[in-house]
Design an enzyme around this catalytic site. Structure first.
Site, PDB file in Angstrom:
ATOM      1  N   LYS A   1      50.829  31.488  57.264  1.00  0.00           N
ATOM      2  CA  LYS A   1      49.715  32.022  56.169  1.00  0.00           C
ATOM      3  C   LYS A   1      49.178  30.084  55.848  1.00  0.00           C
ATOM      4  CE  LYS A   1      46.915  34.020  53.122  1.00  0.00           C
ATOM      5  NZ  LYS A   1      45.901  35.296  53.246  1.00  0.00           N
TER       6      LYS A   1
ATOM      7  N   THR B   1      50.499  36.185  48.440  1.00  0.00           N
ATOM      8  CA  THR B   1      51.016  35.211  48.683  1.00  0.00           C
ATOM      9  C   THR B   1      50.917  34.448  48.290  1.00  0.00           C
ATOM     10  OG1 THR B   1      48.573  35.315  50.568  1.00  0.00           O
ATOM     11  CG2 THR B   1      48.524  33.118  50.021  1.00  0.00           C
TER      12      THR B   1
ATOM     13  N   LYS C   1      42.909  29.123  45.925  1.00  0.00           N
ATOM     14  CA  LYS C   1      45.099  29.140  46.026  1.00  0.00           C
ATOM     15  C   LYS C   1      45.608  28.323  47.361  1.00  0.00           C
ATOM     16  CE  LYS C   1      48.305  32.811  45.361  1.00  0.00           C
ATOM     17  NZ  LYS C   1      48.475  34.164  45.293  1.00  0.00           N
TER      18      LYS C   1
HETATM   19  P1  NAD Z   1      44.799  41.370  42.167  1.00  0.00           P
HETATM   20  O1  NAD Z   1      44.628  40.823  40.577  1.00  0.00           O
HETATM   21  O2  NAD Z   1      43.743  42.579  42.103  1.00  0.00           O
HETATM   22  O3  NAD Z   1      46.113  42.187  41.870  1.00  0.00           O
HETATM   23  C1  NAD Z   1      47.025  41.774  41.587  1.00  0.00           C
HETATM   24  C2  NAD Z   1      47.749  43.176  40.744  1.00  0.00           C
HETATM   25  O4  NAD Z   1      48.906  42.617  40.383  1.00  0.00           O
HETATM   26  C3  NAD Z   1      47.142  43.057  39.418  1.00  0.00           C
HETATM   27  O5  NAD Z   1      46.676  44.629  39.170  1.00  0.00           O
HETATM   28  C4  NAD Z   1      48.342  42.799  38.587  1.00  0.00           C
HETATM   29  O6  NAD Z   1      48.210  43.853  37.406  1.00  0.00           O
HETATM   30  C5  NAD Z   1      49.824  43.112  39.135  1.00  0.00           C
HETATM   31  N1  NAD Z   1      50.667  42.871  38.748  1.00  0.00           N
HETATM   32  C6  NAD Z   1      50.795  41.273  37.891  1.00  0.00           C
HETATM   33  N2  NAD Z   1      52.140  41.752  37.163  1.00  0.00           N
HETATM   34  C7  NAD Z   1      52.542  42.195  37.845  1.00  0.00           C
HETATM   35  C8  NAD Z   1      53.498  43.430  37.264  1.00  0.00           C
HETATM   36  N3  NAD Z   1      55.132  42.133  36.864  1.00  0.00           N
HETATM   37  N4  NAD Z   1      53.957  43.763  38.448  1.00  0.00           N
HETATM   38  C9  NAD Z   1      53.755  44.979  38.638  1.00  0.00           C
HETATM   39  N5  NAD Z   1      51.797  44.382  38.786  1.00  0.00           N
HETATM   40  C10 NAD Z   1      51.961  43.398  38.272  1.00  0.00           C
HETATM   41  O7  NAD Z   1      44.647  40.566  43.220  1.00  0.00           O
HETATM   42  P2  NAD Z   1      44.991  40.575  44.812  1.00  0.00           P
HETATM   43  O8  NAD Z   1      42.990  40.561  45.774  1.00  0.00           O
HETATM   44  O9  NAD Z   1      45.001  42.400  45.157  1.00  0.00           O
HETATM   45  O10 NAD Z   1      45.651  39.849  46.042  1.00  0.00           O
HETATM   46  C11 NAD Z   1      46.967  40.091  45.618  1.00  0.00           C
HETATM   47  C12 NAD Z   1      47.555  38.769  46.661  1.00  0.00           C
HETATM   48  O11 NAD Z   1      46.820  39.380  47.938  1.00  0.00           O
HETATM   49  C13 NAD Z   1      47.614  37.137  46.265  1.00  0.00           C
HETATM   50  O12 NAD Z   1      48.607  36.914  46.207  1.00  0.00           O
HETATM   51  C14 NAD Z   1      46.582  36.996  47.147  1.00  0.00           C
HETATM   52  O13 NAD Z   1      46.295  35.984  46.999  1.00  0.00           O
HETATM   53  C15 NAD Z   1      46.319  37.675  48.378  1.00  0.00           C
HETATM   54  N6  NAD Z   1      45.278  37.977  49.319  1.00  0.00           N
HETATM   55  C16 NAD Z   1      43.950  38.788  48.100  1.00  0.00           C
HETATM   56  C17 NAD Z   1      43.064  38.264  49.461  1.00  0.00           C
HETATM   57  C18 NAD Z   1      41.565  39.176  48.725  1.00  0.00           C
HETATM   58  O14 NAD Z   1      40.674  38.670  49.723  1.00  0.00           O
HETATM   59  N7  NAD Z   1      41.988  39.303  47.866  1.00  0.00           N
HETATM   60  C19 NAD Z   1      43.487  38.424  50.734  1.00  0.00           C
HETATM   61  C20 NAD Z   1      44.572  37.002  51.115  1.00  0.00           C
HETATM   62  C21 NAD Z   1      45.846  37.571  49.974  1.00  0.00           C
END
Ligand code: NAD
Length: 290
Positions: free
Chosen positions: A162, A87, A237
């Site tokens: 979204k 997102t 967010k």
């Molecule tokens: P998270 O923080 O658990 O995972 C993000 C990952 O990205 C981390 O493991 C981090 O190390 C990695 N990362 C950061 N910089 C990086 C780079 N340069 N190269 C490679 N990897 C890198 O977050 P999440 O909960 O998995 O969410 C991910 C996305 O999904 C976000 O945009 C969030 O808004 C969206 N989202 C999350 C949820 C939820 O319930 N968690 C629901 C819908 C959407």
């Protein structure tokens, strides 16, 4: 297919695992998280992307997406597809799509709803922006990770859908919590209010399917001490992204703006961080009229 998955956090790891379990060859990279079972560890994002027909990303925000895109686009094969499931802001999604097009790569924005439970179960909903051909290429993959794919339009349309959806969600959750807190003060039983609202014009997904009052309606995070579910900080967010987009296109969204303010206060100065976004109900019941 040969796939790359970059960003293996709470969402990315189970999504990549589901693709590997379905028989795809997945190279994974994350600087901070381990690769899930069945996914081959790549030493960097460009290395992961090099041989992939489709590169999927699941990253925290638009700035990180832009940085990762700058690393992987020069390494990707022409004709490959970049499918970002994070997102992020609409501008970043469109900027990455334009850079990808210049490199002969089709880029899609495909944010999800369904959270970590949906990611693990393979029941996410994908809202996709981008070309018909790109969507046709990735749909078999999205069908493994989710159960519904909506092609919303061109680049950025998935992110737009979204944030519009989640702006409605944030506003209706606050309205529902306010109403239950008012009902308490009026001596109205919460279960009776639910019976009325869930079959009347005040109903919404927030009230009917995800009721913020414990013991009322179907099981929801309220019945589990407001453990997320969908954390208040993630709602914040998405509301901030909606307001950033509204400002960019000069759209009047006063309720979305107020919802963003309330969630900011809840997360940053009250006890909202780490709680489900429906924990707005105990917040309201513990306060008096401002
Ligand atoms: P998270 O923080 O658990 O995972 C993000 C990952 O990205 C981390 O493991 C981090 O190390 C990695 N990362 C950061 N910089 C990086 C780079 N340069 N190269 C490679 N990897 C890198 O977050 P999440 O909960 O998995 O969410 C991910 C996305 O999904 C976000 O945009 C969030 O808004 C969206 N989202 C999350 C949820 C939820 O319930 N968690 C629901 C819908 C959407």
């Amino acid at each position: 297919m040969n796939l790359a998955f970059i960003g293996l956090g709470n969402m990315g790891a189970p999504m990549a695992g589901n693709l590997a379990r379905a028989g795809h060859h997945v190279a994974g990279f994350d600087p901070a998280a381990p690769v899930p079972d069945g996914v081959r560890h790549a030493p960097g994002a460009a290395e992961a992307a090099r041989d992939a027909e489709v590169v999927l990303t699941m990253l925290p925000d638009g700035a990180i997406l832009r940085a990762v895109a700058a690393q992987i686009l020069p390494a990707m094969r022409p004709g490959a597809v970049l499918c970002d499931c994070s997102t992020v802001d609409v501008d970043s999604a469109r900027a990455v799509a334009a850079e990808a097009a210049a490199a002969g790569i089709d880029a899609l924005d495909a944010p999800v709803s369904g959270g970590t439970v949906g990611a693990a179960a393979g029941t996410l909903t994908f809202m996709v922006g981008g070309s018909d051909a790109g969507v046709a290429t990735v749909t078999p993959l999205l069908d493994i990770m989710g159960q519904r794919v909506v092609h919303c339009g061109g680049a950025g349309a998935g992110q737009a859908a979204k944030i519009c959806n989640n702006m409605i969600l944030g506003v209706t959750m606050i309205a529902t919590c306010e109403a239950f807190a008012l009902a308490d003060r009026l001596g109205l039983d919460r279960a009776r209010l639910y019976d009325v609202v869930s079959t009347s014009s005040g109903q919404s997904w927030s009230a009917t399917s995800y009721c913020p009052a414990p013991g009322v309606g179907p099981q929801s995070p309220a019945d589990n001490g407001y453990r997320p579910g969908f954390a208040a900080e993630l709602m914040l967010k998405d509301l901030r992204l909606s307001q950033q987009a509204a400002e960019a296109v000069d759209a009047d969204t006063p309720m979305g703006a107020r919802a963003a303010e309330l969630y900011a206060q809840f997360v940053e100065s009250e006890d909202g961080r780490g709680r489900d976004f429906s924990a707005m109900l105990p917040r309201f019941t513990s306060r008096r009229r401002a």
